[in-house]
Scaffold this motif. Sequence first.
Motif, PDB file in Angstrom:
ATOM      1  N   ASP A  35      15.575 127.340  41.346  1.00  0.00           N
ATOM      2  CA  ASP A  35      16.393 127.595  40.161  1.00  0.00           C
ATOM      3  C   ASP A  35      17.776 127.014  40.415  1.00  0.00           C
ATOM      4  N   GLU A  36      18.692 127.290  39.545  1.00  0.00           N
ATOM      5  CA  GLU A  36      20.011 126.679  39.647  1.00  0.00           C
ATOM      6  C   GLU A  36      20.759 127.044  40.927  1.00  0.00           C
ATOM      7  N   GLU A  37      20.470 128.207  41.487  1.00  0.00           N
ATOM      8  CA  GLU A  37      21.249 128.674  42.632  1.00  0.00           C
ATOM      9  C   GLU A  37      20.481 128.740  43.943  1.00  0.00           C
ATOM     10  N   THR A  38      19.170 128.800  43.879  1.00  0.00           N
ATOM     11  CA  THR A  38      18.402 128.956  45.117  1.00  0.00           C
ATOM     12  C   THR A  38      17.213 128.007  45.149  1.00  0.00           C
ATOM     13  N   GLU A  39      16.762 127.793  46.354  1.00  0.00           N
ATOM     14  CA  GLU A  39      15.579 126.975  46.585  1.00  0.00           C
ATOM     15  C   GLU A  39      14.734 127.721  47.607  1.00  0.00           C
ATOM     16  N   PRO A  40      13.428 127.909  47.335  1.00  0.00           N
ATOM     17  CA  PRO A  40      12.595 128.675  48.265  1.00  0.00           C
ATOM     18  C   PRO A  40      12.329 127.902  49.558  1.00  0.00           C
ATOM     19  N   LEU A  41      12.015 128.640  50.597  1.00  0.00           N
ATOM     20  CA  LEU A  41      11.569 128.008  51.833  1.00  0.00           C
ATOM     21  C   LEU A  41      10.266 127.275  51.535  1.00  0.00           C
ATOM     22  N   PRO A  42      10.026 126.109  52.134  1.00  0.00           N
ATOM     23  CA  PRO A  42       8.830 125.329  51.821  1.00  0.00           C
ATOM     24  C   PRO A  42       7.523 126.115  51.927  1.00  0.00           C
ATOM     25  N   GLU A  43       7.418 126.981  52.938  1.00  0.00           N
ATOM     26  CA  GLU A  43       6.162 127.726  53.104  1.00  0.00           C
ATOM     27  C   GLU A  43       5.996 128.858  52.097  1.00  0.00           C
ATOM     28  N   HIS A  44       7.038 129.107  51.289  1.00  0.00           N
ATOM     29  CA  HIS A  44       6.969 130.155  50.276  1.00  0.00           C
ATOM     30  C   HIS A  44       7.105 129.606  48.863  1.00  0.00           C
ATOM     31  N   ALA A  45       7.149 128.289  48.734  1.00  0.00           N
ATOM     32  CA  ALA A  45       7.326 127.674  47.415  1.00  0.00           C
ATOM     33  C   ALA A  45       5.996 127.620  46.673  1.00  0.00           C
ATOM     34  N   GLY A  46       6.046 127.935  45.395  1.00  0.00           N
ATOM     35  CA  GLY A  46       4.854 127.841  44.556  1.00  0.00           C
ATOM     36  C   GLY A  46       3.998 129.086  44.610  1.00  0.00           C
ATOM     37  N   SER A  47       2.920 129.016  43.849  1.00  0.00           N
ATOM     38  CA  SER A  47       1.986 130.140  43.778  1.00  0.00           C
ATOM     39  C   SER A  47       1.145 130.203  45.050  1.00  0.00           C
ATOM     40  N   PRO A  48       0.551 131.364  45.324  1.00  0.00           N
ATOM     41  CA  PRO A  48      -0.350 131.447  46.486  1.00  0.00           C
ATOM     42  C   PRO A  48      -1.497 130.435  46.398  1.00  0.00           C
ATOM     43  N   THR A  49      -2.013 130.209  45.194  1.00  0.00           N
ATOM     44  CA  THR A  49      -3.098 129.234  45.044  1.00  0.00           C
ATOM     45  C   THR A  49      -2.590 127.833  45.343  1.00  0.00           C
ATOM     46  N   GLY A  50      -1.411 127.492  44.842  1.00  0.00           N
ATOM     47  CA  GLY A  50      -0.832 126.181  45.129  1.00  0.00           C
ATOM     48  C   GLY A  50      -0.620 125.976  46.616  1.00  0.00           C
ATOM     49  N   GLN A  51      -0.133 127.001  47.298  1.00  0.00           N
ATOM     50  CA  GLN A  51       0.058 126.921  48.746  1.00  0.00           C
ATOM     51  C   GLN A  51      -1.281 126.744  49.467  1.00  0.00           C
ATOM     52  N   HIS A  52      -2.311 127.437  48.956  1.00  0.00           N
ATOM     53  CA  HIS A  52      -3.631 127.339  49.591  1.00  0.00           C
ATOM     54  C   HIS A  52      -4.207 125.934  49.382  1.00  0.00           C
ATOM     55  N   VAL A  53      -4.012 125.362  48.186  1.00  0.00           N
ATOM     56  CA  VAL A  53      -4.463 123.989  47.933  1.00  0.00           C
ATOM     57  C   VAL A  53      -3.784 123.045  48.925  1.00  0.00           C
ATOM     58  N   LEU A  54      -2.505 123.232  49.132  1.00  0.00           N
ATOM     59  CA  LEU A  54      -1.756 122.410  50.072  1.00  0.00           C
ATOM     60  C   LEU A  54      -2.357 122.528  51.475  1.00  0.00           C
ATOM     61  N   THR A  55      -2.704 123.720  51.883  1.00  0.00           N
ATOM     62  CA  THR A  55      -3.328 123.937  53.188  1.00  0.00           C
ATOM     63  C   THR A  55      -4.673 123.226  53.280  1.00  0.00           C
ATOM     64  N   ILE A  56      -5.468 123.323  52.215  1.00  0.00           N
ATOM     65  CA  ILE A  56      -6.789 122.678  52.204  1.00  0.00           C
ATOM     66  C   ILE A  56      -6.644 121.158  52.320  1.00  0.00           C
ATOM     67  N   LEU A  57      -5.665 120.594  51.615  1.00  0.00           N
ATOM     68  CA  LEU A  57      -5.460 119.143  51.662  1.00  0.00           C
ATOM     69  C   LEU A  57      -5.157 118.652  53.076  1.00  0.00           C
ATOM     70  N   GLN A  58      -4.665 119.532  53.913  1.00  0.00           N
ATOM     71  CA  GLN A  58      -4.299 119.153  55.272  1.00  0.00           C
ATOM     72  C   GLN A  58      -5.415 119.441  56.283  1.00  0.00           C
ATOM     73  N   LYS A  59      -6.573 119.865  55.774  1.00  0.00           N
ATOM     74  CA  LYS A  59      -7.698 120.202  56.650  1.00  0.00           C
ATOM     75  C   LYS A  59      -8.798 119.154  56.593  1.00  0.00           C
ATOM     76  N   ARG A  60      -9.621 119.197  57.625  1.00  0.00           N
ATOM     77  CA  ARG A  60     -10.869 118.442  57.609  1.00  0.00           C
ATOM     78  C   ARG A  60     -11.946 119.338  57.000  1.00  0.00           C
ATOM     79  N   ARG A  61     -12.953 118.734  56.454  1.00  0.00           N
ATOM     80  CA  ARG A  61     -14.044 119.481  55.829  1.00  0.00           C
ATOM     81  C   ARG A  61     -14.665 120.486  56.795  1.00  0.00           C
ATOM     82  N   THR A  62     -14.773 120.128  58.063  1.00  0.00           N
ATOM     83  CA  THR A  62     -15.403 121.015  59.046  1.00  0.00           C
ATOM     84  C   THR A  62     -14.552 122.230  59.382  1.00  0.00           C
ATOM     85  N   ASP A  63     -13.283 122.217  58.987  1.00  0.00           N
ATOM     86  CA  ASP A  63     -12.378 123.326  59.306  1.00  0.00           C
ATOM     87  C   ASP A  63     -12.208 124.319  58.161  1.00  0.00           C
ATOM     88  N   LEU A  64     -12.943 124.126  57.071  1.00  0.00           N
ATOM     89  CA  LEU A  64     -12.797 125.012  55.909  1.00  0.00           C
ATOM     90  C   LEU A  64     -13.287 126.422  56.211  1.00  0.00           C
TER      91      LEU A  64
END
Length: 115
Positions: A35-64
Amino acid sequence: MADALELDVLWDEFHRVVNMTSQELAAWLKVSDADEETEPLPEHAGSPTGQHVLTILQKRRTDLTEDDISVMYEVVDAVEAEKDPTLEPTAEDPATQETERRHRLMTLGHDPLRP
């Protein structure tokens, strides 16, 4: 756990609908939560689902995990449900309903303005 064939199909489908890179998604989640005054820490930015998608994108299929697979199904279903073949993708005024839809999808890693 899904069988190997089902997991292959899900993996491909997930990576088809999630058309943003992990860097693009991380940047979007950070911007969308700021927002105009604050910015979240990267690991807390976005919705839990968005954060989980980000985690999945950084994984290999065998690590799911089971949670990863569940989120992948959720994201594929959500993106498919939001598709509107009658809408031509365009960049529009931020106040429009279509922009809200685009931002919602981008939180899941899907930018509808991309082919």
